[in-house]
Write an enzyme that holds these catalytic residues in place. Structure first.
Site, PDB file in Angstrom:
ATOM      1  N   HIS A 306       0.725  -1.334   0.126  1.00 42.75           N
ATOM      2  CA  HIS A 306       0.142   0.046  -0.152  1.00 42.75           C
ATOM      3  C   HIS A 306       0.536   0.857   0.162  1.00 42.75           C
ATOM      4  CE1 HIS A 306      -2.625   2.554   1.418  1.00 42.75           C
ATOM      5  NE2 HIS A 306      -3.526   1.618   0.737  1.00 42.75           N
ATOM      6  N   ASP A 363      -7.692  -5.842  -0.459  1.00 38.03           N
ATOM      7  CA  ASP A 363      -8.353  -6.050  -1.005  1.00 38.03           C
ATOM      8  C   ASP A 363      -7.603  -8.013  -0.635  1.00 38.03           C
ATOM      9  OD1 ASP A 363      -9.578  -4.195  -3.075  1.00 38.03           O
ATOM     10  OD2 ASP A 363      -8.049  -3.890  -3.292  1.00 38.03           O
TER      11      ASP A 363
HETATM   12  N1  ACO Z   1       3.998  -7.668  -4.784  1.00 39.22           N
HETATM   13  C1  ACO Z   1       5.344  -7.371  -5.166  1.00 39.22           C
HETATM   14  N2  ACO Z   1       6.727  -6.667  -5.277  1.00 39.22           N
HETATM   15  C2  ACO Z   1       5.681  -5.882  -4.742  1.00 39.22           C
HETATM   16  C3  ACO Z   1       4.598  -5.553  -4.305  1.00 39.22           C
HETATM   17  C4  ACO Z   1       4.140  -5.915  -4.434  1.00 39.22           C
HETATM   18  N3  ACO Z   1       2.384  -7.006  -4.471  1.00 39.22           N
HETATM   19  N4  ACO Z   1       3.828  -3.961  -4.184  1.00 39.22           N
HETATM   20  C5  ACO Z   1       4.988  -3.175  -3.850  1.00 39.22           C
HETATM   21  N5  ACO Z   1       6.072  -4.077  -4.457  1.00 39.22           N
HETATM   22  C6  ACO Z   1       7.231  -3.516  -4.325  1.00 39.22           C
HETATM   23  C7  ACO Z   1       8.389  -2.799  -6.002  1.00 39.22           C
HETATM   24  O1  ACO Z   1       8.237  -3.322  -6.893  1.00 39.22           O
HETATM   25  C8  ACO Z   1       8.741  -1.774  -4.704  1.00 39.22           C
HETATM   26  O2  ACO Z   1       9.845  -2.940  -5.095  1.00 39.22           O
HETATM   27  P1  ACO Z   1      11.796  -1.806  -5.643  1.00 39.22           P
HETATM   28  O3  ACO Z   1      12.117  -1.017  -3.769  1.00 39.22           O
HETATM   29  O4  ACO Z   1      12.746  -3.284  -5.202  1.00 39.22           O
HETATM   30  O5  ACO Z   1      11.610  -1.641  -7.016  1.00 39.22           O
HETATM   31  C9  ACO Z   1       8.457  -2.069  -3.519  1.00 39.22           C
HETATM   32  O6  ACO Z   1       7.585  -2.815  -3.242  1.00 39.22           O
HETATM   33  C10 ACO Z   1       7.624  -0.241  -3.700  1.00 39.22           C
HETATM   34  O7  ACO Z   1       6.893  -0.429  -4.580  1.00 39.22           O
HETATM   35  P2  ACO Z   1       6.149   0.679  -5.107  1.00 39.22           P
HETATM   36  O8  ACO Z   1       5.414   0.319  -6.624  1.00 39.22           O
HETATM   37  O9  ACO Z   1       6.962   1.781  -5.147  1.00 39.22           O
HETATM   38  O10 ACO Z   1       5.256   1.034  -4.368  1.00 39.22           O
HETATM   39  P3  ACO Z   1       3.866   1.325  -4.637  1.00 39.22           P
HETATM   40  O11 ACO Z   1       3.087   2.758  -3.251  1.00 39.22           O
HETATM   41  O12 ACO Z   1       4.341   3.138  -5.428  1.00 39.22           O
HETATM   42  O13 ACO Z   1       2.561   0.619  -4.882  1.00 39.22           O
HETATM   43  C11 ACO Z   1       0.766  -0.337  -5.108  1.00 39.22           C
HETATM   44  C12 ACO Z   1       1.206   0.938  -4.306  1.00 39.22           C
HETATM   45  C13 ACO Z   1       0.464  -0.346  -5.967  1.00 39.22           C
HETATM   46  C14 ACO Z   1      -0.841  -0.728  -3.725  1.00 39.22           C
HETATM   47  C15 ACO Z   1       1.704  -1.383  -4.729  1.00 39.22           C
HETATM   48  O14 ACO Z   1       1.515  -2.373  -3.838  1.00 39.22           O
HETATM   49  C16 ACO Z   1       1.057  -2.836  -5.523  1.00 39.22           C
HETATM   50  O15 ACO Z   1       1.580  -2.724  -7.067  1.00 39.22           O
HETATM   51  N6  ACO Z   1       0.298  -3.976  -4.633  1.00 39.22           N
HETATM   52  C17 ACO Z   1      -0.584  -4.888  -5.393  1.00 39.22           C
HETATM   53  C18 ACO Z   1      -1.691  -4.045  -6.011  1.00 39.22           C
HETATM   54  C19 ACO Z   1      -2.897  -3.820  -5.304  1.00 39.22           C
HETATM   55  O16 ACO Z   1      -3.061  -4.946  -4.602  1.00 39.22           O
HETATM   56  N7  ACO Z   1      -3.679  -2.923  -5.488  1.00 39.22           N
HETATM   57  C20 ACO Z   1      -4.456  -2.386  -4.271  1.00 39.22           C
HETATM   58  C21 ACO Z   1      -3.927  -1.242  -3.294  1.00 39.22           C
HETATM   59  S1  ACO Z   1      -5.121  -1.171  -1.653  1.00 39.22           S
HETATM   60  C22 ACO Z   1      -6.096  -0.397  -3.020  1.00 39.22           C
HETATM   61  O17 ACO Z   1      -6.315   0.514  -3.861  1.00 39.22           O
HETATM   62  C23 ACO Z   1      -8.043  -0.101  -2.041  1.00 39.22           C
END
Ligand code: ACO
Length: 429
Positions: A306, A363
């Site tokens: 998140h 979710d």
């Molecule tokens: N699985 C694997 N790796 C992940 C995940 C994941 N679900 N989420 C983040 N990471 C990793 C990224 O690859 C990144 O790694 P790095 O530092 O080595 O490059 C690090 O964790 C940080 O991730 P970001 O994408 O920079 O985080 P951001 O805050 O931009 O994104 C998000 C947040 C979109 C929710 C992300 O965690 C994600 O894609 N999760 C899966 C989708 C999801 O569940 N979305 C629902 C969110 S809740 C809502 O909207 C109600």
């Protein structure tokens, strides 16, 4: 504590005021930055940027706190109803008994949609994604209520809000019934908001549907948990559209579209798809965790991570508990729940997820609950939209009531070509 931040660049230094929110968070006001230094700020994904001040929802990602208008989500899910929470979000205070009765009755008066609008549903392809239908139909409401489009007309806004909250469940259920080629079911005003939605979704004219209390309660809780989440992507979208003084229906339609994406509200559908594919692949969660850690795979552990919660998502904690209880009460065993549990345990003990502070989000468990309630997978994000509606509305209203609101218009760092001549087509290589 300093109330001024200094930004210096080259031989220039400017002082920027620091504002402090009611929970102590501090923000540097950089509104004079460009005028005085010709610099702008760059902030990928707006992760460090407050787009506005807001008095609606407080969340603290480090401590896992979520409060609507100051009241903890845990208290609201235990004691309130979604309709009451909607009033709280939109008008800022819990309603008195008289206010709540009027609010509920006003909403019930507006649950029907125009017959002309009902015909829209036949025009979409049978397999249309209901989020596309929901967004289109929400925007279409603006064509039927042209007298309610002025965001500065308080009376018109109040009625537009009631119509929006009343009609979105009807629209959602109509989209579903059309997609399965069943007769559309009209709203029933003798039922509660949640029970009426279930009735429109699952009843058929030939039978009376009994809706168990436990099912209504679960939906009520899910909707409350989703009702607002401050400046998330879809709410920011609603605010950005609203900042142009666009009407409520059009602004909400944009919010629905933003919510659809799998990185936002679409994640609940993506979680179920992920669990189903792990099951089809033999149920080996460790294989999937490996894939999710491998950046080149393009796979993420859906329902994990998140932007704001870096400790735990309090909504996920509540849902995890509810999930077990609900499935037991309904006598349902869902093998996907076991896969979800194993996946959660594997990820929470894995260095990759621990280091990046990636925890289950709202979710992760909501899809399993929706399945237990018989909601089809492609309607999951629609359910999220029904829940998030009061949040979108309250932000749109707050924005329109704030005298200092300006149209949202970010800057950019241009990285394209410098000036070059137009080349006639017969001279292009
Ligand atoms: N699985 C694997 N790796 C992940 C995940 C994941 N679900 N989420 C983040 N990471 C990793 C990224 O690859 C990144 O790694 P790095 O530092 O080595 O490059 C690090 O964790 C940080 O991730 P970001 O994408 O920079 O985080 P951001 O805050 O931009 O994104 C998000 C947040 C979109 C929710 C992300 O965690 C994600 O894609 N999760 C899966 C989708 C999801 O569940 N979305 C629902 C969110 S809740 C809502 O909207 C109600």
């Amino acid at each position: 504590m300093s109330d001024v931040a200094k930004i210096s660049f080259g031989d220039k230094e400017i002082e920027c005021p620091v504002v402090v929110g009611s929970e102590g968070e501090q923000g540097i006001v950089i509104s004079k930055l460009r005028a005085e230094t010709n610099l702008i700020t760059v902030d990928n994904g707006f992760a460090n940027t407050a787009s506005s001040s807001s008095a609606i929802t407080f969340l603290n990602g480090e401590k896992g706190i979520l409060r609507y208008r100051g009241i903890a989500i845990e208290e609201l899910t235990q004691q309130s109803s979604f309709i009451e929470v909607a009033y709280l979000l939109v008008y800022g205070e819990l309603p008195t008994k008289t206010q709540l009765d009027k609010w509920e009755s006003d909403i019930k008066q507006h649950t029907l949609i125009k017959e002309k609008m009902v015909k829209f549903f036949d025009a979409f392809p049978q397999d249309a994604h209901p989020m596309g239908v929901l967004s289109s139909a929400s925007s279409a409401l603006s064509t039927f209520y042209q007298e309610l489009l002025d965001p500065k007309d308080e009376e018109a806004v109040d009625l537009a809000i009631i119509k929006m909250i009343a009609k979105l469940p009807t629209i959602a259920a109509c989209a579903y019934k059309t997609s399965i080629d069943q007769p559309r079911v009209y709203p029933r005003n003798d039922l509660s908001y949640c029970a009426n939605f279930f009735n429109m979704m699952f009843s058929v004219p030939s039978e009376t549907l009994e809706i168990p209390d436990v099912v209504v309660e679960a939906l009520n809780l899910l909707l409350i948990l989703h009702a607002d989440h401050e400046q998330n992507c879809s709410t920011s979208t609603v605010r950005l559209i609203g900042s142009t003084q666009a009407n409520l229906f059009a602004s909400i339609s944009g919010g629905i579209s933003a919510l659809w994406g799998p990185l936002h509200g679409g994640a609940n559908q993506a979680v179920m798809d992920m669990l189903t594919s792990i099951q089809a692949d033999g149920g080996d969660v460790s294989k999937f965790v490996l894939k999710a850690k491998d950046k080149s795979s393009g796979v993420r552990l859906m329902g994990f991570g998140h932007r704001v919660y870096k400790n735990f998502d309090p909504r996920a904690t509540i849902l995890k508990g509810v999930c077990d209880k609900l499935l037991a009460q309904l006598g349902i065993t869902n093998p996907l729940l076991n896969i979800a549990r194993e996946l959660e345990a594997a990820a929470l003990s894995d260095e990759y997820f621990v280091k990046r502070k990636l925890y289950p989000n709202v979710d992760f468990y909501s899809g399993i609950i929706y399945s237990a309630l018989n909601i089809p997978v492609n309607m999951f994000t629609v359910m999220f939209a029904l829940g998030r509606l009061p949040g979108w509305i309250s932000h749109w209203k707050e924005l329109n009531e704030t005298p200092t609101t300006r149209i949202g218009r970010p800057r950019q760092i241009y990285t394209g070509h410098n000036s070059r001549p137009y080349v006639p087509i017969d001279q292009r290589g």
